[in-house]
Design a protein around this motif. Structure first.
Motif, PDB file in Angstrom:
ATOM      1  N   ARG A 197       0.924  -1.267   0.135  1.00 25.28           N
ATOM      2  CA  ARG A 197      -0.022   0.112  -0.049  1.00 25.28           C
ATOM      3  C   ARG A 197       0.761   1.314  -0.051  1.00 25.28           C
ATOM      4  O   ARG A 197       0.587   2.378  -0.596  1.00 25.28           O
ATOM      5  CB  ARG A 197      -0.964  -0.023   1.302  1.00 25.28           C
ATOM      6  CG  ARG A 197      -2.138  -1.124   1.099  1.00 25.28           C
ATOM      7  CD  ARG A 197      -3.042  -1.064   2.267  1.00 25.28           C
ATOM      8  NE  ARG A 197      -3.682  -2.262   2.092  1.00 25.28           N
ATOM      9  CZ  ARG A 197      -4.921  -2.475   1.303  1.00 25.28           C
ATOM     10  NH1 ARG A 197      -5.145  -1.448   0.561  1.00 25.28           N
ATOM     11  NH2 ARG A 197      -5.572  -3.532   1.400  1.00 25.28           N
ATOM     12  N   LYS A 201       0.647   3.904  -3.021  1.00 23.35           N
ATOM     13  CA  LYS A 201       0.420   5.357  -2.711  1.00 23.35           C
ATOM     14  C   LYS A 201       1.579   6.262  -3.132  1.00 23.35           C
ATOM     15  O   LYS A 201       1.399   7.562  -3.911  1.00 23.35           O
ATOM     16  CB  LYS A 201       0.296   5.667  -1.149  1.00 23.35           C
ATOM     17  CG  LYS A 201       0.220   7.111  -0.820  1.00 23.35           C
ATOM     18  CD  LYS A 201       0.166   7.152   0.760  1.00 23.35           C
ATOM     19  CE  LYS A 201      -0.079   8.736   1.353  1.00 23.35           C
ATOM     20  NZ  LYS A 201      -0.208   8.769   2.572  1.00 23.35           N
ATOM     21  N   ARG A 205      -0.212   4.621  -8.187  1.00 23.14           N
ATOM     22  CA  ARG A 205      -0.882   3.522  -8.838  1.00 23.14           C
ATOM     23  C   ARG A 205      -2.397   3.312  -8.278  1.00 23.14           C
ATOM     24  O   ARG A 205      -2.398   3.413  -6.852  1.00 23.14           O
ATOM     25  CB  ARG A 205       0.004   2.336  -8.917  1.00 23.14           C
ATOM     26  CG  ARG A 205       1.251   2.276 -10.071  1.00 23.14           C
ATOM     27  CD  ARG A 205       1.894   1.103  -9.917  1.00 23.14           C
ATOM     28  NE  ARG A 205       2.650   1.119 -10.974  1.00 23.14           N
ATOM     29  CZ  ARG A 205       2.485   0.704 -12.410  1.00 23.14           C
ATOM     30  NH1 ARG A 205       1.544   0.497 -12.859  1.00 23.14           N
ATOM     31  NH2 ARG A 205       3.518   0.806 -13.357  1.00 23.14           N
ATOM     32  N   ARG A 206      -3.327   2.730  -8.795  1.00 23.50           N
ATOM     33  CA  ARG A 206      -4.486   2.496  -8.125  1.00 23.50           C
ATOM     34  C   ARG A 206      -4.621   1.056  -8.278  1.00 23.50           C
ATOM     35  O   ARG A 206      -4.780   0.453  -9.629  1.00 23.50           O
ATOM     36  CB  ARG A 206      -5.641   3.247  -8.683  1.00 23.50           C
ATOM     37  CG  ARG A 206      -5.535   4.566  -8.124  1.00 23.50           C
ATOM     38  CD  ARG A 206      -6.950   5.335  -8.671  1.00 23.50           C
ATOM     39  NE  ARG A 206      -7.061   6.949  -8.509  1.00 23.50           N
ATOM     40  CZ  ARG A 206      -6.664   7.787  -9.600  1.00 23.50           C
ATOM     41  NH1 ARG A 206      -6.111   7.485 -10.621  1.00 23.50           N
ATOM     42  NH2 ARG A 206      -6.407   8.737  -8.809  1.00 23.50           N
ATOM     43  N   ARG A 207      -4.727  -0.126  -7.344  1.00 28.32           N
ATOM     44  CA  ARG A 207      -4.985  -1.432  -7.498  1.00 28.32           C
ATOM     45  C   ARG A 207      -5.601  -1.821  -6.397  1.00 28.32           C
ATOM     46  O   ARG A 207      -5.102  -1.330  -5.225  1.00 28.32           O
ATOM     47  CB  ARG A 207      -3.541  -2.087  -7.575  1.00 28.32           C
ATOM     48  CG  ARG A 207      -2.647  -1.786  -8.874  1.00 28.32           C
ATOM     49  CD  ARG A 207      -3.296  -2.407  -9.943  1.00 28.32           C
ATOM     50  NE  ARG A 207      -2.463  -2.138 -11.046  1.00 28.32           N
ATOM     51  CZ  ARG A 207      -2.251  -1.114 -12.042  1.00 28.32           C
ATOM     52  NH1 ARG A 207      -3.269  -0.067 -11.727  1.00 28.32           N
ATOM     53  NH2 ARG A 207      -1.583  -1.023 -13.093  1.00 28.32           N
ATOM     54  N   PRO A 252      -0.933  10.423 -10.248  1.00 28.51           N
ATOM     55  CA  PRO A 252      -1.795   9.313 -10.023  1.00 28.51           C
ATOM     56  C   PRO A 252      -1.882   8.846 -11.553  1.00 28.51           C
ATOM     57  O   PRO A 252      -1.932   9.582 -12.387  1.00 28.51           O
ATOM     58  CB  PRO A 252      -3.085   9.800  -9.547  1.00 28.51           C
ATOM     59  CG  PRO A 252      -2.548  11.155  -8.909  1.00 28.51           C
ATOM     60  CD  PRO A 252      -1.642  11.436  -9.500  1.00 28.51           C
ATOM     61  N   ARG A 254      -2.957   4.832 -13.958  1.00 24.96           N
ATOM     62  CA  ARG A 254      -3.741   3.410 -13.962  1.00 24.96           C
ATOM     63  C   ARG A 254      -2.657   2.505 -13.824  1.00 24.96           C
ATOM     64  O   ARG A 254      -1.692   2.571 -14.454  1.00 24.96           O
ATOM     65  CB  ARG A 254      -4.405   3.349 -14.842  1.00 24.96           C
ATOM     66  CG  ARG A 254      -5.823   4.399 -14.694  1.00 24.96           C
ATOM     67  CD  ARG A 254      -6.863   4.489 -15.471  1.00 24.96           C
ATOM     68  NE  ARG A 254      -7.711   3.139 -15.362  1.00 24.96           N
ATOM     69  CZ  ARG A 254      -8.686   2.914 -14.418  1.00 24.96           C
ATOM     70  NH1 ARG A 254      -8.837   3.978 -13.440  1.00 24.96           N
ATOM     71  NH2 ARG A 254      -9.302   1.845 -14.398  1.00 24.96           N
TER      72      ARG A 254
END
Length: 254
Positions: A197, A201, A205-207, A252, A254
């Motif tokens: 995490r 952050k 990335r967003r996963r 940020p 993807r």
């Protein structure tokens, strides 16, 4: 001035060890597969290896290969040192905390090399360290290629800064053979989930993160902390500090 041979001297750890030894005034020979004048594949040995070790007072063995062959490489290095009378004063090897407790393939190889070093007839030092920050990041980046980050459940880690390990290894290389040196661990024992995490952050990335229970003796040993050294948390730089340097202003994505 001492002549020191560093195997794997262009690698993640070896290049930092080389820098420190040169800064201390030593003549340092860098051995790697593609760096002249000591471009040598340790798994094959040969005259190039003999030339590299001849006249060396100390050998720092950092070379390793994900393709295997570490045991043969160590045998070749030790045999060359014996032939040349090089490194007889000191052979220094970097290993991993828990190689004698975690039945993981690569760890078994590192333990086998430790035993070769110990039985070499040369003066020796072995330093075991926990995983480098760089390795943890590489693993997480590989996992993040999927839309869901799948993590081994209930596993912790204790990453350490590679330059701090290089400091210690260079210090040991400049001293007398010490046998098994004290283990070196990072400053924090953290769940792999918290490390993942933190990486997400910092990198923007967003996963989704999913913890998956696994099976097997190696997983059980990792889950039980066989690769950790909380009593030797001597490292200073945290994983979060490392991430801030690697991703100073991540946008940020993807």
């Amino acid at each position: 001035m001492t002549t020191i041979l560093v195997t794997g001297g262009t690698g993640t750890l070896g290049r930092h060890v080389t820098e420190r030894l040169r800064a201390a005034g030593h003549e340092v020979r860098v051995l790697s597969r593609h760096t002249p004048p000591y471009a040598v594949d340790l798994r094959e040995g040969g005259s190039g290896l003999d030339a590299a070790v001849t006249g060396a007072d100390t050998i720092v063995h950092c070379a390793t290969s994900a393709r295997g062959g570490d045991e043969q490489a160590a045998r070749n290095l030790i045999a060359a040192a014996r032939r040349a009378g090089a490194g007889a004063g000191h052979l220094v090897y970097i290993s991993i905390v828990g190689v004698d407790r975690v039945p993981f393939g690569y760890y078994k190889t590192k333990l086998a090399v430790e035993r070769l070093v110990e039985e070499s007839g040369l003066g020796w030092t072995v330093l075991r360290a926990t995983q480098f920050h760089d390795l943890v990041l590489t693993v997480l980046q590989g996992m993040a290629k999927l839309p869901v980050l799948l993590l081994p459940a209930r596993v912790k880690d204790q990453p350490v800064e590679v330059t701090e390990v290089a400091d210690r290894l260079a210090e040991l290389a400049q001293g007398a053979p010490a046998g098994r040196a004290d283990d070196m661990g990072g400053p924090e024992v953290r769940t792999f989930d918290s490390l993942a995490r933190a990486y997400l952050k910092a990198s923007g990335r967003r996963r989704a993160v999913v913890k998956v229970p696994l099976r097997g003796a190696a997983y059980d040993a990792f889950r039980d902390g066989g690769h950790l050294a909380p009593e030797r948390a001597v490292g200073k730089a945290t994983f979060d500090e490392y991430l801030r340097k690697r991703f100073p202003a991540a946008a940020p994505h993807r």
